[in-house]
Structure formats: C-alpha cells, structure tokens
Design an enzyme around this catalytic site. Structure first.
Site, short mmCIF file in Angstrom:
data_model
loop_
_atom_site.label_atom_id
_atom_site.label_comp_id
_atom_site.label_asym_id
_atom_site.label_seq_id
_atom_site.Cartn_x
_atom_site.Cartn_y
_atom_site.Cartn_z
N CYS A 164 -50.07 35.18 40.80
CA CYS A 164 -49.65 37.04 41.61
C CYS A 164 -50.60 37.62 39.82
CB CYS A 164 -48.08 36.47 41.13
SG CYS A 164 -47.53 36.30 42.59
N HIS A 303 -43.17 42.69 34.71
CA HIS A 303 -43.66 41.99 36.28
C HIS A 303 -42.07 42.10 37.21
CE1 HIS A 303 -46.02 38.97 38.49
NE2 HIS A 303 -45.36 37.70 38.82
N GLU A 314 -38.80 36.81 30.94
CA GLU A 314 -39.52 38.01 30.93
C GLU A 314 -39.07 39.14 29.74
OE1 GLU A 314 -42.53 41.35 32.40
OE2 GLU A 314 -41.50 40.19 33.96
N LYS A 335 -41.58 46.95 41.62
CA LYS A 335 -41.87 45.76 43.14
C LYS A 335 -40.30 45.63 43.45
CE LYS A 335 -45.03 42.14 40.95
NZ LYS A 335 -44.59 42.51 40.33
N HIS A 340 -43.78 42.36 46.41
CA HIS A 340 -44.87 41.78 45.08
C HIS A 340 -46.00 41.54 45.97
CE1 HIS A 340 -46.54 38.69 42.60
NE2 HIS A 340 -45.38 38.10 42.21
N PHE A 399 -48.32 32.01 39.47
CA PHE A 399 -47.50 30.74 40.01
C PHE A 399 -48.70 29.72 38.86
CE2 PHE A 399 -45.19 30.65 44.06
CZ PHE A 399 -44.40 30.80 43.21
#
Length: 412
Positions: A164, A303, A314, A335, A340, A399
C-alpha cells in the site's frame, strides 16, 4: 553535486470519486463517498459487502480497443491517468526530450484479475486456452511499461511494489531520479484494480476489510467504531519535472516536491510496528530531506486506513514527530471517501494533498462520529475546512513494514 529542484506540472486520476482530478477533488471537498455495494464480485460469497469501485470508466476513451484488450484494468487506469496528466502539463514528449523523460508507476498486486481469469481457463481447458498476453497483462511493472510505450518516454522506467506504499514510494523514487540528474521529467504514481474474487477472499480471510454492510459508514478512519478498510481501485499520476525544464517551456507549476522518507519496520508481515516506530522515522526523514521543521507543515494526508492499529499508531507517530505542533496540525484521511486504493493510494493522496495546498481547503475525514481516546488529533471531521497552508505531508504505509512520507510545498 547540486540537487535539482523538482516541481509538479501535471496531474491525472481515475478514482472511485471521479475519473479526472477536478471531479475527484470536487467529491472530496464535498464529502461525497465513492463507496457502495460490491458489483464486480458476488457479495454473497464474502463477509465484506462494500467496495470503492471505479464507475463509468471506458478505456477506449483513451486507448485503442485492440490494445485495451491486452491490458488488465490496472494498466488501463494508469495509461488513462498518465494521458490526462501529460495533457494537463501541456507536455509533448518529442524526440528531443524522450531520452530525458521517464516513468515510475507502482502497483501493489498488479493484474490479479487477469491471473484469476486465466487460471480458471487453464483449469477448465488446459494451457492452450491461456492467453498469450497473460504474463504481460499480469505483471505489476506493465503499467509503467505500457505508459512508456504509449507516450514514448525512454528514460528510467520502473515500478515500486511495496504493497500500500507503492504509489508513494514510486513518486519519491522518481523525485530522486530527477533530483540527482538522471532525468528531467518523470511520469509517476500508482495504480490498482483488485476488484476480483481472490483479492476479496484474501483480505477477508485476513480480517483486514470492514464487514460493515452500510456503504456510507463502512470506512471510518480514526473513529472508535472502525472495523477495517474498504477496498478501492484506480490510478493517480503526476508529472515531476526539473524547475529549469518547467520554466523553459512555461509550464504551470502546482507545487514543489521537497522531501521523501522511506523506512522499514522489520516487525511483522501485516501489523505496523508498535507506536508507529517505522512511520516516525519516515516522517522525520521526509522533513529532514526537505530541510523543514515540524512547524512548517500545515496539513497531513494520513494513511488512515480505518483499521484499529494503523489509525492509533499513525496518530502516535505524528505526535512523536510533530511534538507540540501536533495540537495545531490538521491530519485527515480521504480513504473515508475513496476507500483504500492499495498500491494507488499514495498517488491519489499525493494529488489530494497538492490540491489542498493549492486550493487552500483541507479535505475532511467523513463518518467521524465517535472519538477514540487513542486517536486524539484534529482529523478535520466530516466537513472540509478553508485554511492556507504552505507545505503538506502525505503518508503511506504497507504490508511488509513499508513506510513512505512525501512533503510538498508551494512553489516560490
């Protein structure tokens, strides 16, 4: 060696909230969500029922019909967004500049839909029925490859595959290509089209997706009741260019890219490092690369996936990096509207961050209803806000422990 100054001169987008930058931005500042019930797979087969699908996209508006059939949708999206970005930049890639114009477009999983379709043909009818275009339709680098072929860009041609963070890493890596003098122009961003059975199966099995069946509330970053991300698709492309090149051809300049940080968690295949330790280092690297202090940043596009650990860590990371300034800093997650977009997320969000700076409007985090004591920053809840900011940051985490931060500032 003197580092080249790098500016943004064009932007293009295919997204769940609009198939060009203007439509997308209008949806974002209006708080309109692109999330709806899944249509591209059978929702009854999965616990996740909603997705942020691209709507009303016709590849033949941009690509010859015969050529479009040789491309997975993730490549079609990238080619379309690149053509839009080049047009927006009023850029003609002539023989004179082709060897100094490159492409760097990331994708997290590439042509997963093509792989699934061709594997089913193989199981049913054997290898002779598998398309000869199977491999070049599937591999993640083919978005960059096809854009290079379509536009005649002959300099550095690459693809970052960092889950991502792919879109953000691609932009940052392309920025460094120009900054060190290996190209004058880079067509860069990210693209993804994961609307297929195996992608939904895999993310559902990992319990990463929201199982909330209400499209309007499923993606709720930083909200106490968040329960997972909503999968999206699309592409975001920007044109990076040396300041000298842009000025020479009288190009419109949206802003300047000045900072890039990229780190690894070395922690876990899917979970972020405790307290966002890797994200802390990426954000600090980006600030240091830009020669900026925390107080110089007016907005962060987070994010912000709407997952339990990402949003909490975050927030903790931003507080550690920005200190007391974090109490004055706006940090929203778009998002909540786009879903996403996996490997395209960082690129779409870079465009949104640039638009926020240029337009003096901070995008909201919609669906923010129940505050979480562990997420305690200003998330621009539910409505866009007018605010002049001179510099912005965009974060992407993936990831495998990939962390990427980009810093943009107004061009002086």
């Amino acid at each position: 060696m003197e580092k080249k100054r790098v500016v943004i001169t064009g932007m293009g987008a295919v997204s769940p909230v609009g198939n060009n930058v203007d439509e997308m931005w209008d949806s974002i500042i209006s708080g309109r969500s692109g999330i709806d019930t899944i249509t591209k797979v059978n929702k009854d087969d999965y616990p996740a029922k909603v997705a942020a699908e691209v709507k009303d996209f016709n590849p033949t508006d941009f690509i010859d019909k015969k050529e479009a059939r040789k491309m997975d949708p993730f490549t079609q999206y990238a080619v379309a967004a690149s053509l839009m970005a080049v047009k927006d930049a009023n850029l003609e890639i002539t023989d004179e500049i082709a060897y100094r114009t490159g492409v760097w477009i990331g994708s997290g999983i590439g042509g997963m839909g093509t792989y699934e379709e061709q594997f089913e043909k193989f199981l049913e009818k054997g290898y002779r029925r598998v398309s000869p275009f199977f491999i070049p339709m599937m591999i993640p680098d083919m978005a960059a490859g096809q854009v290079s072929i379509t536009l005649g860009a002959k300099a550095m041609n690459s693809c970052s595959v960092t889950a991502c963070a792919s879109g953000a890493n691609s932009i940052g890596d392309a920025f460094k290509v120009i900054q060190r003098g290996d190209a004058d122009i880079m067509i860069t961003g990210g693209t993804e089209s994961p609307m297929n059975k195996m992608s939904f199966a895999g993310f559902s099995a990992a319990r990463a997706l929201s199982f909330n069946e209400d499209p309007q509330s499923a993606s709720r970053p930083f909200d106490k009741n968040r329960d997972g991300f909503v999968m999206g698709e699309g592409a975001g492309i920007i044109i990076l260019e040396t300041l000298e090149s842009a000025q020479k051809r009288g190009a419109h300049i949206y802003g300047e890219i000045v900072g890039y940080g990229a780190t690894g968690d070395a922690h876990h295949i899917t979970a972020p490092a405790p307290e966002g330790e890797g994200a802390v280092r990426a954000m600090q690297q980006a600030l240091d690369d830009a020669g900026m202090t925390p107080e110089d940043i007016g907005y962060i596009n987070a994010h912000g996936t709407s997952t339990e650990l990402n949003d909490k860590f975050e927030t903790m990371a931003a507080r550690q990096v920005f200190g007391d300034h974090a109490n004055k800093l706006a940090m929203s997650s778009t998002k909540s509207m786009t879903g996403h977009l996996l490997g395209a997320a960082g690129a779409i969000e870079a465009i949104i961050s640039l638009k926020a700076m240029v337009e003096g409007t901070l995008p909201p985090t919609i669906n923010y209803e129940t505050p979480d004591p562990e997420c305690d920053m200003d998330y621009v809840p539910n409505e866009a806000r007018k605010a002049e900011v001179d510099a912005v940051m965009s974060n992407s985490l993936g990831f495998g422990g990939h962390n990427a931060s980009l810093v943009f500032k107004k061009h002086q």
